[in-house]
Design a protein around this motif. Structure first.
Motif, PDB file in Angstrom:
ATOM      1  N   THR A   1       0.517  -5.538  -7.214  1.00 19.82           N
ATOM      2  CA  THR A   1       1.621  -6.135  -6.467  1.00 19.82           C
ATOM      3  C   THR A   1       2.932  -5.542  -6.956  1.00 19.82           C
ATOM      4  O   THR A   1       3.179  -5.476  -8.172  1.00 19.82           O
ATOM      5  CB  THR A   1       1.650  -7.662  -6.649  1.00 19.82           C
ATOM      6  OG1 THR A   1       0.473  -8.216  -6.059  1.00 19.82           O
ATOM      7  CG2 THR A   1       2.880  -8.273  -5.983  1.00 19.82           C
TER       8      THR A   1
ATOM      9  N   LYS B   1       3.793   1.100   2.612  1.00 18.62           N
ATOM     10  CA  LYS B   1       3.138   0.091   1.775  1.00 18.62           C
ATOM     11  C   LYS B   1       2.758   0.784   0.469  1.00 18.62           C
ATOM     12  O   LYS B   1       1.653   1.293   0.313  1.00 18.62           O
ATOM     13  CB  LYS B   1       1.911  -0.478   2.488  1.00 18.62           C
ATOM     14  CG  LYS B   1       1.337  -1.707   1.797  1.00 18.62           C
ATOM     15  CD  LYS B   1       0.167  -2.266   2.566  1.00 18.62           C
ATOM     16  CE  LYS B   1      -0.386  -3.501   1.858  1.00 18.62           C
ATOM     17  NZ  LYS B   1      -1.579  -4.041   2.544  1.00 18.62           N
TER      18      LYS B   1
ATOM     19  N   ASN C   1       0.351  -5.019  -2.398  1.00 19.12           N
ATOM     20  CA  ASN C   1       1.321  -5.983  -1.880  1.00 19.12           C
ATOM     21  C   ASN C   1       2.715  -5.519  -2.264  1.00 19.12           C
ATOM     22  O   ASN C   1       2.941  -5.106  -3.415  1.00 19.12           O
ATOM     23  CB  ASN C   1       1.073  -7.380  -2.464  1.00 19.12           C
ATOM     24  CG  ASN C   1      -0.319  -7.892  -2.169  1.00 19.12           C
ATOM     25  OD1 ASN C   1      -0.712  -7.999  -1.007  1.00 19.12           O
ATOM     26  ND2 ASN C   1      -1.075  -8.187  -3.216  1.00 19.12           N
TER      27      ASN C   1
END
Length: 323
Positions: A37, A68, A72
């Motif tokens: 993340t 991306k 995340n």
């Protein structure tokens, strides 16, 4: 890689679009990026920002949102300038109120593909060793700070954090009191200052600069917290990061286009040190590296020739922290 809990990453960005994109491109090539993340914190423009500066900030915002980069990605954009020091303290504190550990990057730090592997392994390995307050991913140049040939490990213990890519734990970070009022009184205590300088003769000067508002950083104070708690940072013998911001574009880095860091040599499976001691040979080399006395030009020239031929300096500063 054995199963370990992956720490989230936070990237601090501001107004350097090219540097930010290089940093993110390198991060996404890390072996654990697709499982991690990433928080991205983009600071806002100052009140007196020029049109050019505002445009660069807009470009940074576009860049961080266009891919991306990790599994995340959570982006936070400030409408007004918060400042480097406040941003780091506020956001690291916030995220470490929600997570056990955290990996921190700035927008000019390019990483080895093994950076996240190293950081997560080290954070897991040393999380119960309460005398370790941080994990550093960068190290001084190997031609300047010499690692002895008979040294058994791929990391060493240091009283000083190297913050071009680093990590820490919530229980260590939350021990920090960010009030700077202690600094003038501390600077008067000769023998405490002398002990603090085992991490480098520049340590107290950086603390004073923070206190006087000459810099907008936090790392000297965090190194002081290491010192005050008799704590250490774990530093790699071969760097996992390279600073690409030594070109005059950053707020806190002097111009140095000859950065020789080679992150291709970083190891996927480093040998961690179990006995947490300060190796006198490495510490003396670090102390000499951060000693402010300058060599004469002719000595620098001879040293450069000698390093090309033999890989070693002829002239060294005979200043030591361990005698």
């Amino acid at each position: 890689m054995e199963q370990v809990e992956l720490a989230p990453i936070i990237l601090f960005a501001y107004n350097r679009p090219w540097h930010t994109e290089q940093t993110l491109n390198a991060l996404t090539l890390n072996h654990l990026s697709e499982k991690s993340t990433l928080y991205i914190n983009v600071d806002g423009p100052k009140e007196n920002a020029t049109v050019e500066q505002i445009e660069k900030i807009k470009l940074v915002r576009e860049i961080v949102g266009k891919k991306k980069w990790c599994k995340n990605v959570i982006i936070k954009v400030a409408e007004k300038n918060v400042s480097c020091r406040k941003s780091v303290i506020m956001e690291v504190t916030r995220l470490l109120s929600e997570n056990e550990s955290l990996i921190i990057l700035e927008d000019d730090v390019v990483t080895s593909p093994y950076f996240l592997t190293y950081m997560n392994k080290a954070l897991n390995y040393y999380k119960e060793r309460r005398s370790v307050f941080s994990i550093s991913a960068h190290c001084p140049p190997p031609e300047k700070v010499i690692i002895p040939e008979d040294y058994e490990y791929d990391v060493y213990a240091s009283p000083r954090i190297f913050n071009w890519g680093w990590g820490t734990w919530a229980d260590r970070w939350h021990q920090v009191d960010w009030d700077k009022s202690f600094i003038p009184e501390f600077a008067k205590k000769k023998y405490q200052v002398q002990a603090f300088h085992r991490g480098g003769e520049d340590m107290t000067r950086m603390l004073i600069d923070e206190y006087e508002g000459k810099t907008d950083v936090w790392d000297a104070q965090f190194s002081y917290v290491h010192f005050a708690n008799y704590a250490l940072s774990i530093v790699p013998c071969l760097s996992y990061t390279k600073n690409i911001g030594l070109d005059g574009t950053g707020l806190h880095c002097s111009i140095n286009t000859n950065d020789s860091t080679d992150i291709s040599k970083a190891k996927e499976n480093p040998r961690f040190i179990d006995t947490l001691y300060l190796d006198s040979r490495i510490m003396n080399s670090i102390y000499s590296y951060f000693y402010p006395k300058k060599r004469a030009l002719w000595k620098k020239i001879i040293n450069r020739i000698s390093r090309i031929i033999s890989g070693k300096n002829v002239f060294i500063i005979k200043k030591k922290t361990f005698c």
